[in-house]
Design a protein around this motif. Structure first.
Motif, PDB file in Angstrom:
ATOM      1  N   UNK A 171       6.598  -0.123   1.626  1.00 23.07           N
ATOM      2  CA  UNK A 171       5.736  -1.226   2.061  1.00 23.07           C
ATOM      3  C   UNK A 171       4.586  -0.665   2.901  1.00 23.07           C
ATOM      4  N   UNK A 172       3.368  -0.857   2.409  1.00 20.87           N
ATOM      5  CA  UNK A 172       2.187  -0.361   3.131  1.00 20.87           C
ATOM      6  C   UNK A 172       1.555  -1.447   3.994  1.00 20.87           C
ATOM      7  N   UNK A 173       1.526  -2.689   3.496  1.00 18.30           N
ATOM      8  CA  UNK A 173       0.900  -3.774   4.247  1.00 18.30           C
ATOM      9  C   UNK A 173       1.428  -5.119   3.767  1.00 18.30           C
ATOM     10  N   UNK A 174       1.506  -6.076   4.700  1.00 15.81           N
ATOM     11  CA  UNK A 174       1.855  -7.463   4.383  1.00 15.81           C
ATOM     12  C   UNK A 174       0.654  -8.317   4.769  1.00 15.81           C
ATOM     13  N   UNK A 175      -0.090  -8.783   3.771  1.00 14.98           N
ATOM     14  CA  UNK A 175      -1.279  -9.583   4.004  1.00 14.98           C
ATOM     15  C   UNK A 175      -0.925 -11.069   3.950  1.00 14.98           C
ATOM     16  N   UNK A 176      -1.938 -11.909   4.118  1.00 15.83           N
ATOM     17  CA  UNK A 176      -1.712 -13.354   4.107  1.00 15.83           C
ATOM     18  C   UNK A 176      -1.184 -13.814   2.760  1.00 15.83           C
ATOM     19  N   UNK A 177      -1.742 -13.295   1.675  1.00 12.64           N
ATOM     20  CA  UNK A 177      -1.395 -13.789   0.346  1.00 12.64           C
ATOM     21  C   UNK A 177      -0.584 -12.799  -0.495  1.00 12.64           C
ATOM     22  N   UNK A 178      -0.533 -11.543  -0.119  1.00 14.54           N
ATOM     23  CA  UNK A 178       0.185 -10.565  -0.935  1.00 14.54           C
ATOM     24  C   UNK A 178       0.720  -9.424  -0.077  1.00 14.54           C
ATOM     25  N   UNK A 179       1.636  -8.670  -0.683  1.00 15.97           N
ATOM     26  CA  UNK A 179       2.218  -7.484  -0.048  1.00 15.97           C
ATOM     27  C   UNK A 179       1.924  -6.274  -0.919  1.00 15.97           C
ATOM     28  N   UNK A 231       5.107   8.002  -6.828  1.00 15.92           N
ATOM     29  CA  UNK A 231       4.023   8.797  -7.421  1.00 15.92           C
ATOM     30  C   UNK A 231       2.641   8.261  -7.020  1.00 15.92           C
ATOM     31  N   UNK A 232       2.585   7.532  -5.877  1.00 12.25           N
ATOM     32  CA  UNK A 232       1.324   7.120  -5.235  1.00 12.25           C
ATOM     33  C   UNK A 232       0.545   6.071  -6.016  1.00 12.25           C
ATOM     34  N   UNK A 233       1.244   5.204  -6.723  1.00 10.11           N
ATOM     35  CA  UNK A 233       0.590   4.052  -7.333  1.00 10.11           C
ATOM     36  C   UNK A 233       0.625   2.885  -6.353  1.00 10.11           C
ATOM     37  N   UNK A 234      -0.368   2.013  -6.448  1.00  4.07           N
ATOM     38  CA  UNK A 234      -0.464   0.852  -5.563  1.00  4.07           C
ATOM     39  C   UNK A 234      -0.026  -0.391  -6.336  1.00  4.07           C
ATOM     40  N   UNK A 235       0.971  -1.106  -5.798  1.00  3.92           N
ATOM     41  CA  UNK A 235       1.472  -2.332  -6.422  1.00  3.92           C
ATOM     42  C   UNK A 235       1.205  -3.496  -5.469  1.00  3.92           C
ATOM     43  N   UNK A 236       0.525  -4.523  -5.957  1.00  2.75           N
ATOM     44  CA  UNK A 236       0.241  -5.716  -5.157  1.00  2.75           C
ATOM     45  C   UNK A 236       1.072  -6.874  -5.697  1.00  2.75           C
ATOM     46  N   UNK A 237       1.925  -7.438  -4.849  1.00  2.00           N
ATOM     47  CA  UNK A 237       2.826  -8.511  -5.263  1.00  2.00           C
ATOM     48  C   UNK A 237       2.491  -9.777  -4.464  1.00  2.00           C
ATOM     49  N   UNK A 238       2.261 -10.908  -5.131  1.00  2.00           N
ATOM     50  CA  UNK A 238       1.994 -12.158  -4.407  1.00  2.00           C
ATOM     51  C   UNK A 238       3.168 -12.529  -3.502  1.00  2.00           C
TER      52      UNK A 238
END
Length: 272
Positions: A136-144, A150-157
């Motif tokens: 977990x890198x960040x928890x934003x208002x609308x997504x995490x 392997x350093x891919x970025x996954x954005x989950x609502x």
């Protein structure tokens, strides 16, 4: 009659001119306000970096502050252009579409609030959810945001995440390492158990308590399967796993303990 027409004409021109002036002023305020919000957010980020606030809350606070300021700015700009009837008419006609579009956003906002309240994970935890694994890198208002191994970025609502099952691999300070080792049916099972116990007990990262578990667990099709379970710090789990895989193989070789592998016997019959 002519005088009346002239007065009406002058009033219309004045009204149109006043409306145009308000719209132009509102646009200028919008641009300046948007730039000012950018400066404010930069200052807020620096302040939060040096604060003692929980790191998990920092991205959420930044995201929420940015969205709130932008909403306030847009509402203020609309009020400034209040007599711009064409703008109001367009906003009124689009209100239903905007409301429908924001249903998902509100769901994600509520999901983010639940995540921060229930705390199923925090920044830095390694989790698995919705078919994804990552830190977990960040928890934003609308997504995490998750970062994979392997350093891919996954954005989950957040709406989806708050309703999904989450496996937190790093929440607890210790983890159990389960590894099964197969040996041949001709092996001395007492010697196998002694070798496994020796390798595991000598590893510096494996805890003495709870005591390691070493038992013959299965009579397989082509091997006797020994199940081992040992405890270590969560951060050492994969180090212990790979060390045991290597060290047990070397110890088996030293004690002439064979590790079976699938084989196929092919018989050829000569046709007369």
């Amino acid at each position: 009659m002519e005088t009346i027409m002239n007065n009406i004409k002058l009033n219309l021109q004045g009204a149109i001119g006043d409306t145009i002036n308000k719209v132009v002023f509102a646009i200028i305020v919008l641009v300046i306000g948007w730039i000012a919000i950018g400066w404010i957010m930069k200052i807020l980020k620096k302040v939060l970096q040096h604060s003692k606030i929980d790191p998990t809350l920092k991205p959420f606070i930044i995201s929420l502050s940015s969205i709130s300021l932008k909403i306030i700015l847009i509402v203020s700009v609309i009020n400034m252009a209040g007599e711009a009837t064409s703008l109001v008419a367009v906003l009124g006609a689009a209100s239903l579409a905007i409301g429908l579009a924001f249903q998902g956003a509100l769901s994600n906002f509520a999901g983010g609030f639940l995540i921060l309240t229930l705390r199923p994970f925090k920044i830095g935890d390694f989790v698995e959810t919705s078919g994804h694994k990552g830190t977990v890198e960040a928890i934003h208002v609308f997504n995490t945001v998750l970062i994979t191994i392997d350093n891919k970025v996954i954005t989950i609502p957040n709406g989806q995440l708050s309703n999904a099952s989450v496996i937190n691999y790093t929440e607890k300070p210790t983890r159990r390492v389960d590894i099964a080792f197969g040996v041949g049916y001709d092996a001395d099972i007492k010697l196998v158990a002694q070798v496994l116990e020796s390798v595991i007990s000598q590893h510096p990262l494996i805890h003495e308590e709870p005591a390691p578990f070493i038992k013959l667990a299965e009579h397989g099709d082509s091997a006797l399967v020994f199940q081992t379970r040992s405890w270590c710090n969560t951060s050492d789990m994969w180090t212990v796993h790979y060390d045991l895989m290597t060290q047990v193989k070397l110890a088996f070789d030293e004690n002439n303990i064979s590790i079976p592998f699938p084989q196929m016997d092919v018989h050829l019959n000569k046709i007369q």
